[in-house]
Motif scaffolding. Structure first.
Motif, short mmCIF file in Angstrom:
data_model
loop_
_atom_site.label_atom_id
_atom_site.label_comp_id
_atom_site.label_asym_id
_atom_site.label_seq_id
_atom_site.Cartn_x
_atom_site.Cartn_y
_atom_site.Cartn_z
N LEU A 218 -43.32 71.87 99.87
CA LEU A 218 -43.39 71.02 98.69
C LEU A 218 -43.64 69.56 99.08
CD1 LEU A 218 -40.38 72.38 96.58
CD2 LEU A 218 -42.81 72.92 96.30
N GLY A 219 -42.96 69.11 100.13
CA GLY A 219 -43.16 67.74 100.59
C GLY A 219 -44.58 67.48 101.05
N ASP A 220 -45.16 68.46 101.77
CA ASP A 220 -46.55 68.31 102.20
C ASP A 220 -47.48 68.17 101.00
OD1 ASP A 220 -45.74 68.52 104.84
OD2 ASP A 220 -46.32 70.63 105.04
N GLY A 221 -47.24 68.98 99.97
CA GLY A 221 -48.08 68.91 98.78
C GLY A 221 -47.97 67.59 98.06
N LEU A 222 -46.75 67.04 98.00
CA LEU A 222 -46.55 65.75 97.34
C LEU A 222 -47.21 64.62 98.13
CD1 LEU A 222 -42.85 66.37 96.38
CD2 LEU A 222 -44.64 65.78 94.73
N ALA A 223 -47.10 64.67 99.46
CA ALA A 223 -47.72 63.64 100.28
C ALA A 223 -49.24 63.71 100.21
CB ALA A 223 -47.25 63.78 101.73
N GLU A 224 -49.79 64.91 100.26
CA GLU A 224 -51.24 65.06 100.17
C GLU A 224 -51.76 64.63 98.80
OE1 GLU A 224 -51.67 69.16 101.10
OE2 GLU A 224 -51.09 68.90 103.21
#
Length: 306
Positions: A268-274
């Protein structure tokens, strides 16, 4: 002087812009964007928008919804008009009611329920941006066994006060009215979190801290919706809700605390950062930091002139 007084609001805006100057990503290609987040009272969860985004090279400048090109962290989508055409990043609804935003550009929303109720595409990334805090603040040493994070409306709850008193020095009550970094550090200094504040739970998940959440009096608007919405993404298929009663002890909180799955939180964090990278592509031309501040100020003055 009240939190919403124009002088205090202006002081917050100045502090936010100045604080961004010491964040390395802003030095290379920092940009400015008019943004909306709740600024009606002090709350560390609401303060995550101006604290997090500069760490990804974006300075949000607080504006009314009508002037915003980005909607940030919080249960604030009911404030957004149906014809809004800007970007949405990790926001959620407060109430479990349909609120179509068919023209919005969804970078991410908080959970499955919000995604369905606002009509976001099925592939819209999910998660509350508070998940990202552990990527920017190292976890401090442990200082307390149990961290209690009452929502601002629950700080005077008598039953919660008795639980805290019985727990003694092992229990820390975290004040949600402080700044984002200060509250996050205190939460991260606890072994287990017990929260009636959504961002108490989100912060615990960011650091992999076992946690439970509860509902207290007075009831919050929307009831448990924002928790269910967030957990639909963070802990799909299970809830860490703990019904509160006066017999509950700190030992119970420790025993019943559960971690979110670290791989899910990381994804989820990767998706938010991207999603922030996509902001630059979808939001149109953005002013450069810091010189763009002068142009944006001049533009506002022109629009406000008779």
């Amino acid at each position: 002087m009240e939190f919403t007084h124009p002088v205090r609001r202006r002081a917050r805006r100045i502090r936010e812009v100045l604080a961004a100057a010491v964040v390395p990503p802003m030095w290379r290609s920092g940009v400015l964007i008019p943004a909306f987040w709740w600024d009606g009272h002090p709350n560390f969860g609401d303060a995550m928008t101006p604290w997090l985004l500069p760490r990804y090279g974006v300075v949000p400048l607080h504006r009314r919804v009508a002037e915003a090109r980005l909607i940030g962290v919080g249960s604030i989508l009911e404030f957004v008009p149906h014809d809004y055409s800007g970007a949405v990043w990790g926001s959620g609804l407060m109430e479990e009611r349909t609120h179509p935003l068919t023209a919005a550009r969804f970078l991410a929303v908080r959970g499955h329920h919000t995604r369905d109720l606002v009509g976001a595409p099925a592939d819209t990334p999910l998660g509350d941006p508070g998940i990202l805090v552990a990527r920017h603040l190292p976890r401090p040493r442990l200082r307390w066994e149990v961290g209690v994070v009452p929502h601002g409306h629950h700080r005077g709850n008598a039953e919660l006060a008795r639980l805290v008193a019985r727990g003694g020095a092992r229990v820390r009550v975290i004040n949600v009215h402080q700044g984002a970094a200060a509250a996050v550090r205190e939460i991260a200094s606890c072994s287990v979190i017990f929260s009636s504040s959504l961002h108490g739970l989100v912060t615990a998940d960011s650091y992999g801290i076992p946690a439970t959440w509860t509902l207290l009096d007075p009831p919050l608007g929307g009831g448990d919706f924002k928790f269910r919405d967030y957990e639909s993404a963070a802990t799909p298929g299970r809830s860490r809700y703990l019904e509160f009663d006066d017999r509950l002890t700190a030992d119970d909180v420790v025993r019943l605390g559960r971690r979110a799955d670290a791989d899910i939180i990381a994804s989820l964090g990767d998706g938010l950062a991207e999603a922030i990278d996509r902001l630059r592509a979808t939001a149109g031309e953005l002013g450069r930091y810091p010189l763009g501040l002068l142009h944006m100020r001049a533009d506002r003055d022109v629009r406000r002139s008779p």
